[in-house]
Motif scaffolding. Structure first.
Motif, PDB file in Angstrom:
ATOM      1  N   VAL A 209      82.288  56.851  65.662  1.00 19.40           N
ATOM      2  CA  VAL A 209      81.400  57.012  66.810  1.00 19.40           C
ATOM      3  C   VAL A 209      80.288  55.965  66.768  1.00 19.40           C
ATOM      4  O   VAL A 209      79.974  55.328  67.781  1.00 19.40           O
ATOM      5  N   LEU A 210      79.722  55.775  65.594  1.00 20.50           N
ATOM      6  CA  LEU A 210      78.635  54.800  65.452  1.00 20.50           C
ATOM      7  C   LEU A 210      79.151  53.389  65.756  1.00 20.50           C
ATOM      8  O   LEU A 210      78.501  52.611  66.467  1.00 20.50           O
TER       9      LEU A 210
ATOM     10  N   VAL B 129      80.453  49.396  72.631  1.00 24.04           N
ATOM     11  CA  VAL B 129      80.089  49.578  74.039  1.00 24.04           C
ATOM     12  C   VAL B 129      78.922  48.662  74.405  1.00 24.04           C
ATOM     13  O   VAL B 129      78.933  47.994  75.446  1.00 24.04           O
ATOM     14  N   ALA B 130      77.917  48.609  73.542  1.00 22.34           N
ATOM     15  CA  ALA B 130      76.760  47.755  73.804  1.00 22.34           C
ATOM     16  C   ALA B 130      77.152  46.285  73.856  1.00 22.34           C
ATOM     17  O   ALA B 130      76.571  45.485  74.599  1.00 22.34           O
ATOM     18  N   ARG B 131      78.177  45.922  73.067  1.00 22.98           N
ATOM     19  CA  ARG B 131      78.649  44.541  73.006  1.00 22.98           C
ATOM     20  C   ARG B 131      79.561  44.208  74.186  1.00 22.98           C
ATOM     21  O   ARG B 131      79.860  43.045  74.443  1.00 22.98           O
ATOM     22  N   GLY B 132      80.026  45.247  74.889  1.00 19.67           N
ATOM     23  CA  GLY B 132      80.950  45.049  75.999  1.00 19.67           C
ATOM     24  C   GLY B 132      82.403  45.070  75.591  1.00 19.67           C
ATOM     25  O   GLY B 132      83.292  44.751  76.399  1.00 19.67           O
ATOM     26  N   ASP B 133      82.695  45.483  74.354  1.00 19.73           N
ATOM     27  CA  ASP B 133      84.069  45.492  73.852  1.00 19.73           C
ATOM     28  C   ASP B 133      84.772  46.829  74.066  1.00 19.73           C
ATOM     29  O   ASP B 133      85.954  46.972  73.713  1.00 19.73           O
TER      30      ASP B 133
ATOM     31  N   GLU C 191      83.087  55.660  77.897  1.00 17.29           N
ATOM     32  CA  GLU C 191      83.805  56.907  77.589  1.00 17.29           C
ATOM     33  C   GLU C 191      84.482  56.877  76.230  1.00 17.29           C
ATOM     34  O   GLU C 191      84.865  57.930  75.696  1.00 17.29           O
ATOM     35  N   ALA C 192      84.601  55.698  75.610  1.00 12.69           N
ATOM     36  CA  ALA C 192      85.192  55.622  74.272  1.00 12.69           C
ATOM     37  C   ALA C 192      84.345  56.363  73.246  1.00 12.69           C
ATOM     38  O   ALA C 192      84.856  56.819  72.224  1.00 12.69           O
ATOM     39  N   VAL C 193      83.043  56.512  73.528  1.00 11.06           N
ATOM     40  CA  VAL C 193      82.154  57.202  72.593  1.00 11.06           C
ATOM     41  C   VAL C 193      82.527  58.668  72.470  1.00 11.06           C
ATOM     42  O   VAL C 193      82.376  59.282  71.410  1.00 11.06           O
TER      43      VAL C 193
ATOM     44  N   HIS D  25      78.098  46.907  60.571  1.00 11.76           N
ATOM     45  CA  HIS D  25      78.384  46.650  61.971  1.00 11.76           C
ATOM     46  C   HIS D  25      77.083  46.264  62.653  1.00 11.76           C
ATOM     47  O   HIS D  25      76.031  46.839  62.355  1.00 11.76           O
ATOM     48  N   SER D  26      77.139  45.324  63.579  1.00 14.70           N
ATOM     49  CA  SER D  26      75.882  44.841  64.147  1.00 14.70           C
ATOM     50  C   SER D  26      76.049  44.326  65.568  1.00 14.70           C
ATOM     51  O   SER D  26      77.151  43.967  65.998  1.00 14.70           O
ATOM     52  N   ILE D  27      74.957  44.345  66.287  1.00 11.57           N
ATOM     53  CA  ILE D  27      74.783  43.621  67.535  1.00 11.57           C
ATOM     54  C   ILE D  27      73.419  42.955  67.414  1.00 11.57           C
ATOM     55  O   ILE D  27      72.692  43.158  66.429  1.00 11.57           O
ATOM     56  N   VAL D  28      73.059  42.158  68.402  1.00  9.75           N
ATOM     57  CA  VAL D  28      71.744  41.514  68.358  1.00  9.75           C
ATOM     58  C   VAL D  28      70.655  42.577  68.354  1.00  9.75           C
ATOM     59  O   VAL D  28      70.601  43.455  69.217  1.00  9.75           O
TER      60      VAL D  28
END
Length: 277
Positions: A201-202, A208-212, A216-218, A237-240
């Protein structure tokens, strides 16, 4: 409460009372006259509430430059008019006050930022440990000295609003999910409330935030393949602006680094932490 507010009923006054009951009268008070209500907290932050038809306008007047020569800036939120204290719209108003309007006062300088950021911590006994402020920077330590410490760092460049970095050293997976979700929503992402507590989930929230992945996948309840086996290292795991280090084993623990973010986003994250830790 003033006699003016009590003696002159209006929708704005009713709504102000409903919001006050949820905010906590020990930290906030309500005042007003005619069709305007004012929510005021002990730090001097004032939020005006005005009713017009089926809409409410909430406004905070803030001097964002912390300079008397600069005119006040009005920050507004328009929300639907609640029909009663149990209306879900009251929760939306509460969020607007807590996460956007009141925190805006923290943009003025580091001292104001610290005042705003410690509000959710002071509301939870035993969470706030220590505040160090000097030279345009501040550090807020969260947690008791005998436990793992979380840190909030505030800094301000000349001519800019303060920015915030948050480090959470040791969170349960459930708390980490709520903190990450709050941070992403504050950044404008659509992240549904998850059904499960799982490393997947995390990771999916960041996808989702990255657009990948779609939002609803959450909420999909699926197996969690690919998670590190016991004895392997943590998964990062990371995003900006956000890094999550997920441990392994039966009791999954998470480290988070968030920032730099605005005062409003940091306040939202700290409310999520105090509500779910």
């Amino acid at each position: 409460m003033t006699l003016a507010l009590a003696a002159v009923p209006s929708p704005a006054h009713d709504v102000a009372r409903w919001v006050l009951n949820r905010l906590g009268p020990e930290l906030w008070e309500v005042d007003g006259l005619l069709d305007t209500a004012i929510l005021r907290n002990r730090h001097g932050h004032e939020i005006l509430i005005q009713a017009d038809g089926d809409e409410l306008t909430l406004a905070a007047q803030v001097n964002l430059a912390d300079n008397d020569d600069v005119p006040l800036t009005t920050i507004q939120e328009i929300q639907p008019l609640p029909t009663g204290p149990g209306d879900p719209a009251v929760t939306e108003l509460l969020d607007a006050v807590r996460y956007r309007l009141a925190p805006a006062y923290g943009r003025q300088n580091v001292t104001h930022a610290v005042t705003v950021l410690t509000a959710p911590l002071l509301a939870t006994p035993g969470v706030l440990d220590r505040i160090d402020e000097a030279g345009g920077r501040a550090t807020i330590d969260i947690g008791r000295r005998r436990t793992t410490r979380h840190t909030v760092t505030v800094a301000q460049a000349q001519g800019a609003a303060p920015c915030v970095g948050l480090t959470f050293q040791d969170l349960s997976l459930k708390t980490a999910q709520e903190v990450v979700r709050a941070a992403l929503i504050a950044d404008g992402h659509t992240i549904p409330a998850p059904r499960d507590v799982a490393p997947r989930v995390l990771r999916t929230m960041l996808d989702v935030a990255r657009g990948d992945a779609p939002p609803e996948a959450v909420t999909d309840s699926v197996a969690d393949p690919g998670y590190p086996e016991v004895g392997s290292g943590p998964a990062v795991h990371s995003i900006v602006g956000l890094i999550a280090e997920i441990g392994n084993g039966l009791a999954v623990r998470v480290r988070l680094w968030i920032g730099p973010v605005s005062i409003e986003t940091a306040t939202t994250v700290l409310y999520a932490y105090t509500c779910h830790s």
